[in-house]
Motif scaffolding. Structure first.
Motif, PDB file in Angstrom:
ATOM      1  N   ARG A  32      42.018 142.857 -19.740  1.00 56.88           N
ATOM      2  CA  ARG A  32      43.370 142.982 -20.286  1.00 56.88           C
ATOM      3  C   ARG A  32      43.315 143.514 -21.722  1.00 56.88           C
ATOM      4  O   ARG A  32      44.054 144.418 -22.098  1.00 56.88           O
ATOM      5  CB  ARG A  32      44.087 141.627 -20.247  1.00 56.88           C
ATOM      6  N   GLU A  33      42.407 142.965 -22.528  1.00 65.53           N
ATOM      7  CA  GLU A  33      42.277 143.402 -23.925  1.00 65.53           C
ATOM      8  C   GLU A  33      41.809 144.853 -24.010  1.00 65.53           C
ATOM      9  O   GLU A  33      42.360 145.652 -24.774  1.00 65.53           O
ATOM     10  CB  GLU A  33      41.286 142.506 -24.663  1.00 65.53           C
ATOM     11  N   ILE A  34      40.782 145.186 -23.254  1.00 59.98           N
ATOM     12  CA  ILE A  34      40.225 146.544 -23.296  1.00 59.98           C
ATOM     13  C   ILE A  34      41.253 147.557 -22.819  1.00 59.98           C
ATOM     14  O   ILE A  34      41.424 148.624 -23.415  1.00 59.98           O
ATOM     15  CB  ILE A  34      38.927 146.626 -22.449  1.00 59.98           C
ATOM     16  N   TYR A  35      41.978 147.235 -21.726  1.00 61.75           N
ATOM     17  CA  TYR A  35      43.001 148.157 -21.234  1.00 61.75           C
ATOM     18  C   TYR A  35      44.104 148.346 -22.259  1.00 61.75           C
ATOM     19  O   TYR A  35      44.633 149.438 -22.408  1.00 61.75           O
ATOM     20  CB  TYR A  35      43.603 147.643 -19.920  1.00 61.75           C
ATOM     21  N   LEU A  73      46.438 142.923 -12.881  1.00 65.76           N
ATOM     22  CA  LEU A  73      47.816 143.057 -12.411  1.00 65.76           C
ATOM     23  C   LEU A  73      48.281 141.819 -11.650  1.00 65.76           C
ATOM     24  O   LEU A  73      49.408 141.366 -11.820  1.00 65.76           O
ATOM     25  CB  LEU A  73      47.936 144.289 -11.513  1.00 65.76           C
ATOM     26  N   GLU A  74      47.409 141.300 -10.811  1.00 68.47           N
ATOM     27  CA  GLU A  74      47.757 140.110 -10.033  1.00 68.47           C
ATOM     28  C   GLU A  74      48.113 138.951 -10.955  1.00 68.47           C
ATOM     29  O   GLU A  74      49.091 138.230 -10.731  1.00 68.47           O
ATOM     30  CB  GLU A  74      46.600 139.724  -9.112  1.00 68.47           C
ATOM     31  N   GLU A  75      47.339 138.775 -12.025  1.00 61.86           N
ATOM     32  CA  GLU A  75      47.621 137.697 -12.981  1.00 61.86           C
ATOM     33  C   GLU A  75      48.945 137.952 -13.701  1.00 61.86           C
ATOM     34  O   GLU A  75      49.740 137.033 -13.902  1.00 61.86           O
ATOM     35  CB  GLU A  75      46.477 137.563 -13.989  1.00 61.86           C
ATOM     36  N   ASN A  76      49.214 139.209 -14.085  1.00 61.69           N
ATOM     37  CA  ASN A  76      50.495 139.545 -14.717  1.00 61.69           C
ATOM     38  C   ASN A  76      51.658 139.150 -13.817  1.00 61.69           C
ATOM     39  O   ASN A  76      52.597 138.464 -14.242  1.00 61.69           O
ATOM     40  CB  ASN A  76      50.595 141.058 -14.994  1.00 61.69           C
ATOM     41  N   HIS A 101      53.732 140.612 -21.165  1.00 61.10           N
ATOM     42  CA  HIS A 101      52.803 141.357 -20.316  1.00 61.10           C
ATOM     43  C   HIS A 101      52.885 142.853 -20.582  1.00 61.10           C
ATOM     44  O   HIS A 101      51.874 143.551 -20.514  1.00 61.10           O
ATOM     45  CB  HIS A 101      53.034 141.030 -18.839  1.00 61.10           C
ATOM     46  N   LEU A 102      54.069 143.354 -20.897  1.00 59.22           N
ATOM     47  CA  LEU A 102      54.183 144.767 -21.251  1.00 59.22           C
ATOM     48  C   LEU A 102      53.391 145.082 -22.515  1.00 59.22           C
ATOM     49  O   LEU A 102      52.761 146.130 -22.618  1.00 59.22           O
ATOM     50  CB  LEU A 102      55.655 145.158 -21.466  1.00 59.22           C
ATOM     51  N   THR A 103      53.432 144.183 -23.484  1.00 59.12           N
ATOM     52  CA  THR A 103      52.748 144.455 -24.759  1.00 59.12           C
ATOM     53  C   THR A 103      51.246 144.208 -24.668  1.00 59.12           C
ATOM     54  O   THR A 103      50.482 144.708 -25.481  1.00 59.12           O
ATOM     55  CB  THR A 103      53.326 143.598 -25.909  1.00 59.12           C
ATOM     56  N   GLU A 104      50.816 143.440 -23.674  1.00 59.63           N
ATOM     57  CA  GLU A 104      49.401 143.103 -23.531  1.00 59.63           C
ATOM     58  C   GLU A 104      48.640 143.985 -22.556  1.00 59.63           C
ATOM     59  O   GLU A 104      47.428 144.044 -22.624  1.00 59.63           O
ATOM     60  CB  GLU A 104      49.260 141.646 -23.058  1.00 59.63           C
ATOM     61  N   SER A 105      49.316 144.628 -21.619  1.00 59.74           N
ATOM     62  CA  SER A 105      48.597 145.224 -20.505  1.00 59.74           C
ATOM     63  C   SER A 105      49.074 146.626 -20.165  1.00 59.74           C
ATOM     64  O   SER A 105      50.147 146.811 -19.590  1.00 59.74           O
ATOM     65  CB  SER A 105      48.738 144.323 -19.278  1.00 59.74           C
TER      66      SER A 105
END
Length: 198
Positions: A32-35, A73-76, A101-105
């Motif tokens: 999530r962080e890298i993406y 995505l599943e976790e989001n 989730h929009l701002t993180e992923s």
């Protein structure tokens, strides 16, 4: 043949399934962080390094790039579903979780904007199914008073896609500010921006 000397230092115990679960959780968080920082084409080796595991561990959990993105995505989607199903859920609280989730992923933004072209088409059926789950979670959570008419959930999903286009910037804080500004321009009030915690 001589045996190598045995160290007096005791080797750490093998945690077995506990370590596997911990590694998988670390890999999803790292992905999530890298993406968010580098987009969906970031090297898998960067995800493994960020998680503090070897690439072999990554491939034991996720056979390819799509499997890693799918886990994120599943976790989001699962968090948005849980936020929407909470007894005290309001449109503002659900949109706050969605906005987090929009701002993180970056992967999540790609999911919500899937249209069958470009990179998203490789797993279009899977992405479409996840996007439909988000839409079902948002169903019944239309904002009560907005500056533009959101009459049905598909209108809200269009607004989400529009907001996701504004989510740019090198830091999470900048992306959040832009997302909230975009919601304000649409006349939508969003609750606190955070992940869903049960």
């Amino acid at each position: 043949m001589t045996k190598p000397p045995v160290s007096d230092e005791r080797r750490p115990a093998n945690d077995g399934p506990k370590a596997a679960a911990r590694n998988r959780t670390a890999l999803v968080a790292a992905a999530r962080e890298i993406y968010a920082e580098h987009g969906l084409d970031a090297p898998l080796s960067a995800i493994a390094r960020r998680a503090g595991v070897g690439q072999g561990v990554l491939y034991r959990h996720f056979p390819d790039r799509d499997a890693v993105a799918g886990a994120v995505l599943e976790e989001n989607v699962r968090q948005i579903e849980r936020a929407a199903a909470a007894p005290d859920a309001t449109s503002e609280s659900v949109l706050g979780v969605l906005t987090w989730h929009l701002t993180e992923s970056a992967a999540f933004i790609s999911l919500l904007c899937v249209d069958g072209t470009g990179r998203g088409s490789r797993n279009l059926a899977y992405a479409t199914a996840l996007s439909e789950r988000v839409e079902r979670a948002l169903d019944g959570h239309l904002p009560d008073s907005v500056g533009v008419p959101l009459r049905e959930t598909s209108d809200l999903m269009l607004a989400v896609a529009m907001v996701s286009g504004a989510v740019t910037g090198p830091t999470r804080e900048q992306r959040e500010r832009r997302a909230l500004a975009a919601w304000r321009l649409l006349g939508v009030t969003v609750g606190p921006v955070h992940p869903f915690n049960e």
